[in-house]
Scaffold this motif. Structure first.
Motif, PDB file in Angstrom:
ATOM      1  N   GLY A  53      25.118 -28.794  53.270  1.00 42.72           N
ATOM      2  CA  GLY A  53      26.427 -28.440  52.699  1.00 42.72           C
ATOM      3  C   GLY A  53      27.279 -29.669  52.431  1.00 42.72           C
ATOM      4  O   GLY A  53      27.975 -29.755  51.419  1.00 42.72           O
ATOM      5  N   TRP A  54      27.203 -30.615  53.334  1.00 39.28           N
ATOM      6  CA  TRP A  54      27.940 -31.880  53.162  1.00 39.28           C
ATOM      7  C   TRP A  54      27.447 -32.607  51.904  1.00 39.28           C
ATOM      8  O   TRP A  54      28.253 -33.092  51.095  1.00 39.28           O
ATOM      9  CB  TRP A  54      27.745 -32.740  54.412  1.00 39.28           C
ATOM     10  CG  TRP A  54      28.182 -34.152  54.316  1.00 39.28           C
ATOM     11  CD1 TRP A  54      29.444 -34.607  54.019  1.00 39.28           C
ATOM     12  CD2 TRP A  54      27.380 -35.328  54.516  1.00 39.28           C
ATOM     13  NE1 TRP A  54      29.460 -35.991  54.036  1.00 39.28           N
ATOM     14  CE2 TRP A  54      28.207 -36.448  54.334  1.00 39.28           C
ATOM     15  CE3 TRP A  54      26.040 -35.515  54.850  1.00 39.28           C
ATOM     16  CZ2 TRP A  54      27.741 -37.754  54.466  1.00 39.28           C
ATOM     17  CZ3 TRP A  54      25.569 -36.815  54.987  1.00 39.28           C
ATOM     18  CH2 TRP A  54      26.420 -37.919  54.792  1.00 39.28           C
ATOM     19  N   ALA A  57      28.736 -30.881  48.849  1.00 40.47           N
ATOM     20  CA  ALA A  57      30.168 -31.184  48.659  1.00 40.47           C
ATOM     21  C   ALA A  57      30.333 -32.590  48.063  1.00 40.47           C
ATOM     22  O   ALA A  57      31.153 -32.805  47.159  1.00 40.47           O
ATOM     23  CB  ALA A  57      30.913 -31.068  49.990  1.00 40.47           C
ATOM     24  N   ARG A  58      29.549 -33.534  48.537  1.00 41.10           N
ATOM     25  CA  ARG A  58      29.618 -34.903  47.996  1.00 41.10           C
ATOM     26  C   ARG A  58      29.117 -34.937  46.546  1.00 41.10           C
ATOM     27  O   ARG A  58      29.648 -35.697  45.729  1.00 41.10           O
ATOM     28  CB  ARG A  58      28.793 -35.855  48.858  1.00 41.10           C
ATOM     29  CG  ARG A  58      29.407 -36.170  50.224  1.00 41.10           C
ATOM     30  CD  ARG A  58      30.747 -36.879  50.139  1.00 41.10           C
ATOM     31  NE  ARG A  58      30.698 -38.105  49.387  1.00 41.10           N
ATOM     32  CZ  ARG A  58      30.665 -39.339  49.896  1.00 41.10           C
ATOM     33  NH1 ARG A  58      30.715 -39.493  51.189  1.00 41.10           N
ATOM     34  NH2 ARG A  58      30.630 -40.396  49.124  1.00 41.10           N
ATOM     35  N   HIS A  61      31.904 -33.823  44.283  1.00 39.95           N
ATOM     36  CA  HIS A  61      32.914 -34.885  44.109  1.00 39.95           C
ATOM     37  C   HIS A  61      32.399 -35.999  43.191  1.00 39.95           C
ATOM     38  O   HIS A  61      33.159 -36.558  42.408  1.00 39.95           O
ATOM     39  CB  HIS A  61      33.326 -35.440  45.477  1.00 39.95           C
ATOM     40  CG  HIS A  61      34.351 -34.602  46.139  1.00 39.95           C
ATOM     41  ND1 HIS A  61      35.690 -34.914  46.166  1.00 39.95           N
ATOM     42  CD2 HIS A  61      34.229 -33.417  46.786  1.00 39.95           C
ATOM     43  CE1 HIS A  61      36.345 -33.967  46.806  1.00 39.95           C
ATOM     44  NE2 HIS A  61      35.486 -33.050  47.196  1.00 39.95           N
ATOM     45  N   HIS A 158      28.058 -22.911  50.613  1.00 37.78           N
ATOM     46  CA  HIS A 158      28.973 -23.089  51.750  1.00 37.78           C
ATOM     47  C   HIS A 158      29.223 -21.762  52.474  1.00 37.78           C
ATOM     48  O   HIS A 158      29.363 -21.745  53.701  1.00 37.78           O
ATOM     49  CB  HIS A 158      30.301 -23.704  51.289  1.00 37.78           C
ATOM     50  CG  HIS A 158      30.161 -25.082  50.731  1.00 37.78           C
ATOM     51  ND1 HIS A 158      29.355 -26.038  51.314  1.00 37.78           N
ATOM     52  CD2 HIS A 158      30.705 -25.676  49.640  1.00 37.78           C
ATOM     53  CE1 HIS A 158      29.407 -27.147  50.605  1.00 37.78           C
ATOM     54  NE2 HIS A 158      30.207 -26.960  49.588  1.00 37.78           N
TER      55      HIS A 158
END
Lengths: 175, 97
Positions: A53-54, A57-58, A61, A158
């Motif tokens: 998930g991290w 998310a990156r 971005h 997520h």
């Protein structure tokens, strides 16, 4: 996107309700239950999904600042960590079956399989979706201005992660 | 602090809470106290995912409220069903026979 996510949430809300009722009716089975499972495997699933998930998310971005290469790398990393979930599942199932923890092993184990297999199906959909989003990113389908497909996938992934954060303590920690 | 740095820190917090939370669960204590500890950790982790990964603050207020109700409701239900399991068993007994 949110309609699909709310369908997922509703499905798990119902399964959680069944879990709570079963636990109230069989407190001894649920008290002894977590000792039968591998806490290491449970923690492993959690770390794999959180890290995946991290990465997603990156990736989002990175796309927002038009860095398609970084986005692709983060998505691929997210996919690799996401694959860690079914990989651990194979090892855990082998362990469980060796210990006789199958569908006849009582109400706790049956509830465990119901909830975790349903979650596994959602993880599989997510991994397939991730492959699709990786391919689209690779072919340059997303831009900093228009990447709604990537965003929709990230939301789904997520929420699937959130559901696991609820399942994990119910079966592995609450003795 | 950049948004990427905040996501990194959120992930680090989530990892630490997951490992620490596993420690809480493996303690032999009062069931309700363990449930409270586990629920608090669960609530913090869900909040971190909602805020930094899901970016729920950017969603429509109704969607935000619905998801937050689900996320806050679960830890509360864990505590209530641990503390009042007998009552829940009596209330649902007629339904499942």
């Amino acid at each position: 996107m949110w309609v699909g996510i709310f369908c997922e949430i509703t499905e798990f809300a119902l399964l959680f309700a069944v879990f709570f009722v079963a636990r109230a009716h069989h407190p001894e089975a649920f008290r002894a239950g977590p000792d039968q499972l591998s806490l290491l495997a449970g923690t492993g699933y959690t770390l794999m999904l959180l890290t995946s998930g991290w990465c997603v998310a990156r990736a989002l971005h990175a796309m927002r600042r038009s860095d398609r290469t970084a986005c692709l790398r983060w998505m691929l990393a997210g996919f690799v960590f996401g694959l860690g979930y079914p990989a651990i599942k194979i090892f855990e199932l082998q362990r469980n079956f060796a210990l006789g923890l199958d569908g006849d092993a009582g109400v706790f184990i049956v509830s465990y399989y119901y909830l975790t297999f349903t979650h596994l199906v959602h993880v599989f959909w997510g991994l397939l979706g991730m492959l699709w989003v990786i391919a689209r990113t690779g072919f340059g389908a997303y831009t900093a201005e228009e990447h709604s497909g990537l965003e929709a996938f990230a939301c789904y992934w997520h929420v699937t992660d959130m559901i696991w954060l609820m399942i994990f303590p119910l079966f592995y920690l609450l003795g | 602090m950049s948004s990427e740095r905040r996501i990194d820190l959120a992930w680090l917090m989530l990892v630490l809470l997951s490992v620490g939370g596993a420690g809480i669960g493996s303690t032999d204590g009062n069931a309700v106290l363990v449930a409270v500890g586990v629920s608090v950790v669960m609530a913090i982790k869900l909040r971190l995912v909602c805020s930094y990964f899901l970016e729920l603050h950017e969603a429509h207020p109704r969607i935000r409220r619905a998801v937050m109700t689900f996320c806050h409701g679960m830890p509360v239900l864990v505590i209530l069903t641990t503390a009042f399991g007998d009552t829940l068993s009596r209330l649902t007994g007629a339904l499942i026979g």
